[in-house]
Design a protein around this motif. Structure first.
Motif, short mmCIF file in Angstrom:
data_model
loop_
_atom_site.label_atom_id
_atom_site.label_comp_id
_atom_site.label_asym_id
_atom_site.label_seq_id
_atom_site.Cartn_x
_atom_site.Cartn_y
_atom_site.Cartn_z
N LEU A 162 0.65 -1.05 -0.66
CA LEU A 162 0.15 -0.22 0.13
C LEU A 162 0.60 1.25 -0.08
O LEU A 162 0.47 2.00 -0.47
CB LEU A 162 -1.08 -0.05 1.35
CG LEU A 162 -1.74 -1.07 1.04
CD1 LEU A 162 -3.26 -0.91 2.07
CD2 LEU A 162 -2.58 -1.18 0.07
N ASP A 163 2.37 1.20 -0.09
CA ASP A 163 2.75 2.40 -0.14
C ASP A 163 3.63 3.17 -1.59
O ASP A 163 4.42 3.05 -1.46
CB ASP A 163 4.40 2.32 0.54
CG ASP A 163 4.03 2.45 2.09
OD1 ASP A 163 2.46 3.07 2.89
OD2 ASP A 163 4.74 1.63 3.03
N LEU A 164 3.29 2.00 -2.03
CA LEU A 164 3.67 1.92 -3.47
C LEU A 164 2.97 3.06 -4.37
O LEU A 164 2.05 3.42 -4.48
CB LEU A 164 3.82 0.08 -4.16
CG LEU A 164 4.43 -0.77 -4.10
CD1 LEU A 164 3.68 -1.63 -5.34
CD2 LEU A 164 5.33 -0.86 -4.69
N PRO A 165 3.59 3.75 -5.01
CA PRO A 165 3.47 5.31 -5.24
C PRO A 165 2.57 5.03 -7.11
O PRO A 165 3.03 4.51 -7.24
CB PRO A 165 5.11 5.75 -5.34
CG PRO A 165 5.60 4.95 -6.02
CD PRO A 165 5.34 3.60 -4.98
N TYR A 166 1.34 5.39 -6.69
CA TYR A 166 0.59 5.58 -8.40
C TYR A 166 -0.09 4.40 -8.14
O TYR A 166 -0.62 3.58 -9.15
CB TYR A 166 1.51 6.41 -9.66
CG TYR A 166 1.25 7.45 -9.33
CD1 TYR A 166 0.60 8.11 -9.62
CD2 TYR A 166 2.76 7.56 -8.73
CE1 TYR A 166 0.74 9.56 -9.50
CE2 TYR A 166 3.33 9.68 -8.57
CZ TYR A 166 2.19 10.25 -9.51
OH TYR A 166 2.78 12.00 -9.10
#
Length: 353
Positions: free
Chosen positions: A115-119
């Motif tokens: 859930l921290d992955l950007p976009y």
């Protein structure tokens, strides 16, 4: 004071003590203090944020629906424990409910770094489809092995970039600067390294002071956090990028959960489901409202990220997907991509002017 007046006052006090302070169960009988269940709910954000408001609403409804058998005591704004302390407090039984950001769980279960992955998500609709479905179930299951029982996903919203040294429009604008990141998240640390910046992990309660002192040059957060914590006072540049999602997981310990009577567990689950839907609506409303208030403060220069600029950032951050795929799990990533591909065109919403 005459004797008559004194007796009237004594009788008035006795009346208040026997009526106003009376706690009775659903059947009308007074709740024995020895049977009363006290739940300490600790969190790190302000009371007027989506999480703060939802925690208070949950506490009030549970107390009402259990007839006073359960009292939920809410401790906001890190008054009991900071970011890095609350999980230990939960597992040690010092508190019974916490609601950390999903980023805090990466050290406990690496799958949560997804859930921290950007976009990764474009809007709340995509987030909810993933977290309310199979993706959320797999993430929840990863916590059960650590004596942690998840109760719900709550929204905070999409993150925006703020800085003190100039507009953050292109990846090159981050070079040489230091940005605060949430603790325990390797993805967020690497995110800023990909942008040419340094990352410093700090508890949420320390961010305002770090911005005021110049310890860090910038940070990423939702509009409600930027406004409620007054980060904008020392961050004159705001880029509305919607580059990442911040959500909360409402957690209790599995040991405490099993100790509760079945009827109390049912009331908590039903109330939590109801409050979760309400909280998500509040998060959307508050982020829009706080964005307007930030702009009206006159202290911030706002830049709305264009589609081309978004592609620039995505290209710079693409290595994160390759590097963390084996850590997070290919099955989780592929399930999110499948959901995104199946999403009906035009659904969901993004923060905009």
């Amino acid at each position: 004071m005459t004797g008559r007046v004194r007796w009237i006052l004594i009788l008035a006090v006795l009346f208040l003590l026997t009526t106003g302070c009376d706690r009775r169960g659903p059947d009308g009988e007074q709740v024995d203090p020895r049977e009363k269940i006290v739940i300490k709910f600790s969190h790190v954000v302000a009371e007027d944020t989506p999480k703060g408001q939802a925690a208070r609403r949950f506490a009030r409804l549970v107390q009402e629906r259990t007839g006073g058998r359960v009292e939920v005591q809410v401790f906001p704004n890190s008054t009991l424990y900071k970011d890095g302390e609350e999980m230990d407090a939960l597992q040690q039984g010092a508190v019974q409910i916490i609601a950390p950001t999903t980023s805090k769980l990466g050290s406990l279960a690496p799958q949560w770094q997804l859930l921290d992955l950007p976009y990764l998500f474009q809007n709340e609709d995509e987030v909810h489809r993933a977290l309310d479905g199979e993706v959320g179930q797999k993430l929840f299951a990863a916590l059960e092995a650590h004596n942690v029982h998840p109760l719900a996903f709550w929204d905070n919203g999409f993150k925006q970039m703020t800085g003190s040294k100039g507009p953050l429009v292109h990846p090159r604008d981050f070079a040489g600067q230091t940005f605060r990141v949430m603790i325990n998240s390797r993805v967020l640390e690497e995110q800023f390294r990909c942008l040419g910046a340094r990352a410093t992990g700090l508890p949420f309660s320390d961010v305002y002071g770090a911005l005021a002192s110049g310890q860090v040059d910038g940070q990423e957060n939702t509009m409600s956090n930027i406004y409620s914590q007054r980060f904008y006072e020392y961050q004159p540049y705001l880029t509305v990028s919607n580059h990442g999602y911040i959500g909360y997981v409402v957690l209790t310990s599995a040991t405490f959960w099993r100790s509760l009577p079945p009827d109390i567990r049912r009331i908590i689950e039903e109330t939590m489901a109801e409050v979760t839907l309400w909280e998500r609506e509040q998060a959307s409303r508050l982020n829009d409202e706080n964005f307007r208030q930030i702009k009206e403060s006159g202290k911030v220069q706002v830049h709305m990220q264009t589609a081309e600029e978004r592609r620039e950032w995505q290209e710079a951050l693409e290595p994160l997907y390759r590097n963390f795929r084996p850590v997070i799990g290919a099955d989780l990533l592929d399930e999110v991509f499948r959901l995104k591909a199946a999403r009906a065109p035009g659904s969901g919403r993004e923060l905009s002017e």
